[in-house]
Design an enzyme around this catalytic site. Structure first.
Site, short mmCIF file in Angstrom:
data_model
loop_
_atom_site.label_atom_id
_atom_site.label_comp_id
_atom_site.label_asym_id
_atom_site.label_seq_id
_atom_site.Cartn_x
_atom_site.Cartn_y
_atom_site.Cartn_z
N GLU A 10 62.67 59.96 13.08
CA GLU A 10 63.21 61.20 13.62
C GLU A 10 64.07 61.91 12.57
O GLU A 10 65.26 61.64 12.49
CB GLU A 10 64.03 60.91 14.89
CG GLU A 10 63.22 60.21 15.97
CD GLU A 10 64.01 59.99 17.25
OE1 GLU A 10 65.02 60.69 17.50
OE2 GLU A 10 63.64 59.09 18.01
N TYR B 284 60.31 65.09 25.93
CA TYR B 284 61.55 65.12 26.72
C TYR B 284 62.67 65.50 25.77
O TYR B 284 62.46 65.66 24.56
CB TYR B 284 61.81 63.78 27.40
CG TYR B 284 61.56 62.57 26.54
CD1 TYR B 284 62.43 62.21 25.51
CD2 TYR B 284 60.45 61.76 26.75
CE1 TYR B 284 62.21 61.10 24.72
CE2 TYR B 284 60.21 60.64 25.96
CZ TYR B 284 61.09 60.31 24.95
OH TYR B 284 60.86 59.21 24.16
N ASP C 181 59.26 55.05 14.57
CA ASP C 181 59.96 56.15 15.25
C ASP C 181 60.85 56.84 14.23
O ASP C 181 62.05 56.59 14.15
CB ASP C 181 60.76 55.59 16.42
CG ASP C 181 61.45 56.68 17.23
OD1 ASP C 181 61.39 57.84 16.82
OD2 ASP C 181 62.06 56.36 18.26
N ASP D 201 55.62 49.94 15.66
CA ASP D 201 55.78 51.34 16.03
C ASP D 201 56.82 51.97 15.10
O ASP D 201 57.88 51.40 14.87
CB ASP D 201 56.26 51.45 17.48
CG ASP D 201 56.51 52.89 17.90
OD1 ASP D 201 55.53 53.64 18.02
OD2 ASP D 201 57.69 53.25 18.11
#
Length: 535
Positions: A309, A377, A307, A305
């Site tokens: 950012e 979120y 991620d 995965d």
């Protein structure tokens, strides 16, 4: 993963603990395109299968369609590396990113089937309208329905079985310290049986490579005695023995053969290394492959995965690698790991005009991914010290929302408009709340003086604490909120999770994921709500 998550790192991802494959289809016929079925894990109520499409011709194939019939009492639960429709027992799977098959090459797709009674292999297999064994008549079995006479995919389809929706949870490496949350807690809370996938957070990205050097003690050295081990068996100090979270995850997978484990790289803290990695995607993919396939732990991992950012935008640091860097990075990973390995990615939910979602080619990257974890979120929080107070995970917009495009539905719709298939989108749920202090107004939109006090970090608190210290008294945009004294919190509850899982089904999404396991109650209250809503 979460907006201001600090401690990070993790390690690896690779092929899961499946049983030995059992090929049941005939060998490929020379000069034709064939498909062979292989059975993987079988856990009594379901099994994992795979079809390998082989191009025995002298010319490349640009796309493929495989059809097969499930036996009575069986139903398809999920498919990866292909898109599917089902009509009764008849299943049709079409190529996605892996449509092109060079002469002499092969690709594959996998799937899970739920069943009752005795296992039976699929029958009636056809590939691109012809028999899967290269003959003229599709094979049949006595347990499968008769194959339709036409090779055209059925026009009447049923939606994917809800039991096949993904329920993905993050396990944080550092949780074994102050939070005292271990792999055993996943089992004792009842959460393990409700998860389809676990993401292990986080691996680092440094010097253009996947790295596992920041907390190797938690990853694979920490000793677990019999009482703290997930299976009640103590670790060994034998030379070369695997311990720590990795060994505990290995044991958990043996207890739950259908459970997949993915290693997640990056996160808020370690995303700064992706820019360098994007300069040489092939070298980055090679480094990740070598790390995940390390023989000490290769059997634990089913996927990787990413991620990041945020690509071509700012997170903890700012990236200027360009709109194609993310897509190219994922393409290199898919090319290196192949079709049988899960490749997923956690991405921004900023759907504002000109925001993070508009500066990267997420639509183009979708072809290489099994799914996106959309971080719906942390839209609002105590980093805006004076407020206004707002739900940090709104499902929809509402009058007075502080910023347009900062809500779940806006993110999902924008990604769809960019060409991302709905079934490759997982809705994100936070198992924590965001809050402010110095608030006098009960309703959202009030002013504040700063972030509310939290157990580990100001402005953030676990659900298991908030449900007792500041019980939800209202909802706004599908998320709970409450004012307790001068503190104002917003967070999801079992009831609001019910609304979000209904949205998942209405939108045809691939499921949901959550950040992260330590925030739930000891009996897995939130994960039970998620699993129930997705079933």
């Amino acid at each position: 993963m979460s907006r201001k998550r600090w401690h990070l790192f993790g390690l690896l991802v690779a092929a899961g603990a499946l049983g030995a494959g059992l090929a049941v289809a005939p060998a490929s016929a020379a000069g034709t395109v064939t498909a062979a079925f292989t059975k993987g894990s079988d856990w009594g109520a379901g099994y994992e299968g795979k079809y390998t499409i082989s191009n025995g011709s002298s010319a490349p194939v640009s796309s493929w369609t495989v059809e097969f019939d499930l036996a009575a009492g069986q139903k398809i639960a999920s498919v990866w590396d292909g898109s599917y429709t089902a009509s009764g027992q008849h299943v049709t799977v079409k190529s996605t990113w892996n449509g092109t098959v060079a002469a002499g090459a092969s690709v594959s797709f996998g799937f899970n089937v739920q069943y009752s009674g005795t296992y039976s292999a699929p029958g009636g297999c056809k590939v691109n309208g012809a028999a899967c064994d290269g003959g003229t008549t599709p094979p049949t079995t006595s347990t499968a329905p008769t194959t339709p006479t036409t090779s055209t995919p059925p026009t009447t389809t049923t939606p994917p079985d809800p039991g096949g929706l993904k329920n993905v949870g993050y396990f944080v490496q550092w949780g074994v310290y102050g939070r005292n949350y271990h792999v055993k807690n996943i089992e004792t809370s009842g959460s393990a049986s409700k998860l389809t996938h676990i993401n292990y957070a986080f691996g680092n990205v440094t010097n253009g490579s996947c790295s596992a050097r920041d907390d190797t003690y938690a990853d694979y050295d920490k000793f677990y005695d019999a009482g703290s081990s997930v299976d009640g068996v103590a670790d060994t100090w034998d030379n070369g023995a695997l311990r720590g979270n990795f060994n505990q995850l290995r044991k958990l997978k043996k207890m739950h053969p259908g459970l997949k484990v993915i290693w997640s790289f990056g996160g808020w803290t370690w995303s700064g290394g992706f820019g360098q990695a994007a300069k040489n995607p092939a070298a980055f993919a090679e480094s990740c492959y070598n790390l995940l396939k390390d023989p000490r732990w290769a059997d634990i991992w089913d996927g990787i995965d990413i991620d990041w950012e945020y690509p071509n935008a700012c997170g903890l640091s700012c990236d200027t690698s360009g709109p194609d860097a993310y897509k190219n990075l994922l393409g290199a990973l898919r090319s290196k790991f192949g079709s049988s390995y899960l490749v997923t990615s956690a991405i921004t939910a900023d759907a504002s005009n000109g925001g993070k979602m508009d500066v990267t080619d997420y639509g183009g990257a979708a072809q290489y991914l099994d799914w996106f974890n959309v971080m719906t979120y942390d839209f609002f929080g105590g980093w805006d010290a004076k407020g206004p107070t707002a739900p940090h995970s709104p499902l929809t917009t509402y009058p007075g929302i502080p910023k347009d495009g900062f809500n779940t539905d806006a993110a999902i719709q924008k990604l769809k408009s960019k060409g991302v298939p709905a079934n490759k989108l997982l809705l994100g749920v936070g198992f924590y709340g965001r809050g402010w202090t110095g608030v006098t107004q009960d309703a959202p939109g009030g002013t504040a003086t700063g972030p509310a006090p939290g157990t580990y970090e100001a402005g953030i608190e676990d659900y298991k604490v908030l449900k007792n210290s500041c019980p939800s008294t209202g909802t706004v945009a599908g998320t709970g909120y409450a004012k307790c004294g001068s503190n104002w919190w917003s967070y999801d509850t079992p009831a609001t999770i019910g609304g979000k899982t209904r949205y998942v089904k209405e939108q045809g999404l691939g499921g949901a994921f959550f950040w992260e396991l330590t925030g739930d109650t000891a009996n897995g209250e939130l994960i039970s709500a998620l699993r129930g809503g997705l079933s």
